[in-house]
Scaffold this active site. Structure first.
Site, PDB file in Angstrom:
ATOM      1  N   HIS A 254      15.840  19.345 -61.154  1.00  0.00           N
ATOM      2  CA  HIS A 254      16.915  20.135 -60.624  1.00  0.00           C
ATOM      3  C   HIS A 254      17.533  21.044 -61.704  1.00  0.00           C
ATOM      4  O   HIS A 254      17.667  22.201 -61.058  1.00  0.00           O
ATOM      5  CB  HIS A 254      18.034  18.917 -59.682  1.00  0.00           C
ATOM      6  CG  HIS A 254      16.824  18.155 -58.898  1.00  0.00           C
ATOM      7  ND1 HIS A 254      16.471  18.084 -57.376  1.00  0.00           N
ATOM      8  CD2 HIS A 254      16.866  16.372 -58.720  1.00  0.00           C
ATOM      9  CE1 HIS A 254      15.993  17.581 -57.091  1.00  0.00           C
ATOM     10  NE2 HIS A 254      15.567  16.468 -57.908  1.00  0.00           N
TER      11      HIS A 254
HETATM   12  O1  RIB Z   1      20.756  16.629 -56.718  1.00  0.00           O
HETATM   13  C1  RIB Z   1      20.538  16.119 -57.698  1.00  0.00           C
HETATM   14  C2  RIB Z   1      21.120  16.490 -58.548  1.00  0.00           C
HETATM   15  O2  RIB Z   1      22.293  15.358 -59.048  1.00  0.00           O
HETATM   16  C3  RIB Z   1      20.660  16.637 -60.628  1.00  0.00           C
HETATM   17  O3  RIB Z   1      21.792  17.892 -60.890  1.00  0.00           O
HETATM   18  C4  RIB Z   1      20.845  15.663 -60.970  1.00  0.00           C
HETATM   19  O4  RIB Z   1      21.383  15.436 -61.853  1.00  0.00           O
HETATM   20  C5  RIB Z   1      22.437  15.290 -60.163  1.00  0.00           C
HETATM   21  O5  RIB Z   1      23.592  15.590 -60.926  1.00  0.00           O
END
Ligand code: RIB
Ligand code: CA
Length: 309
Positions: A233
């Site tokens: 992500h």
């Molecule tokens: O939904 C994914 C996000 O939430 C990413 O940034 C992960 O590190 C958590 O912070």
């Protein structure tokens, strides 16, 4: 060659945040990382702060200051710690402990002071709940004139959340903060689940992230082994800044739901004229990713970083 871009990373490391830090470190010719501010999110602030220090040290960025920010969301109680990132938030890979404590300044204040020092050129990367950025906006009403934009991981514009059916984790943790940021008028690039669910590594790529002859790739492989989510992500934010052509996007108006209940933290995106209903877009929403080129770029950067350390 243009000057490296002054950036500040606000994050909640977190394995994917950690990979984003490594990716930034691999490109000193592109990024001048002025500071890292941390927030409670994947794990508590007592872990995210030292984790940022640990990653900067291993990435050769020991001189970059870390500032601890919000230990809880603005309005809501701190949620449960996520188990997706291992017990320590870095996949329990056994990295050396942090070499020093965070700087004394609060993370929100550090965002303001770093922005002032960069004469309007600072770009913010945000990969955790947006509490620090929201607090910075409340501290400094002129902050929108002090930064050139925000590229953030968060939200889900056209699909389901990952924490509730409606909300992605970062926006679910602190919906009020996300709303303050999206209503700030600052130009935003939103890397939501719409695109980060495409940011995965093939088995062939994973096989290259291991082995004693490439210690940094091996660290990436170990971190990923302790991360119970296939999606990179947060690294998608860095990939966008490195190579925006990897992505497809659409301009839209994103509203964040802050009413209590199952939709808290939902990012409601309006892109058609009818849905916009006269509102100007407040975000460029990333919707597509060239995964093979993303993967190749990430691997090449890890090789570059590994040979530079
Ligand atoms: O939904 C994914 C996000 O939430 C990413 O940034 C992960 O590190 C958590 O912070
Ligand atoms: Ca994160």
């Amino acid at each position: 060659m243009a000057e490296p871009r002054p950036i500040l990373l606000d994050c909640d490391p977190g394995v994917d945040d950690a990979l984003a830090i490594l990716w930034i470190a691999a490109h000193p010719e592109r990024f001048d990382l002025r500071a890292v501010t941390v927030v409670a999110g994947n794990v508590g602030l007592e872990c995210t702060a030292p984790n940022a220090r640990r990653m900067l040290d291993v990435a050769g960025l020991g001189a970059v200051p870390v500032y601890a920010g919000a230990h809880r969301p603005i309005m809501r109680a701190r949620g449960k710690t996520s188990k997706m990132h291992g017990g320590d938030g870095l996949g329990d890979v056994g990295l050396p402990p942090a070499t020093r404590a965070p700087e004394p300044l609060h993370g929100a204040q550090a965002i303001v002071e770093t922005a002032r020092a960069c004469d309007g050129r600072l770009h913010l990367l945000a990969t955790g709940p947006l509490t620090n950025l929201a607090l910075a906006l409340l501290l400094a009403p002129d902050l929108p004139e002090l930064i050139d934009g925000i590229t953030l991981m968060g939200g889900a514009a056209f699909g389901p959340g990952n924490t509730t059916p409606a909300a992605e984790f970062n926006f679910h943790v602190d919906p009020e903060a996300a709303r303050i940021v999206f209503e700030s008028g600052i130009p935003i690039v939103m890397a939501g689940l719409d695109v980060t669910r495409q940011a995965v590594l093939s088995p062939q790529a994973m096989a290259r992230l291991s082995g004693p002859d490439a210690p940094l790739q091996g660290l990436c492989g170990s971190l990923l082994a302790g991360y119970h989510d296939p999606c990179l992500h947060d690294p998608a934010v860095v990939a966008y800044l490195l190579e925006p052509a990897l992505f497809e996007s659409v301009a839209g108006h994103v509203a964040i739901v802050t009413t209590p209940g199952d939709t808290a933290g939902q990012s409601v995106a309006a892109i058609s004229e009818r849905h916009l209903a006269g509102r100007a877009p407040n975000a460029q929403i990333l919707t597509g990713l060239d995964q093979p080129r993303f993967e190749a770029l990430f691997l090449n950067s890890m090789v570059t970083l590994g040979t530079s350390l």
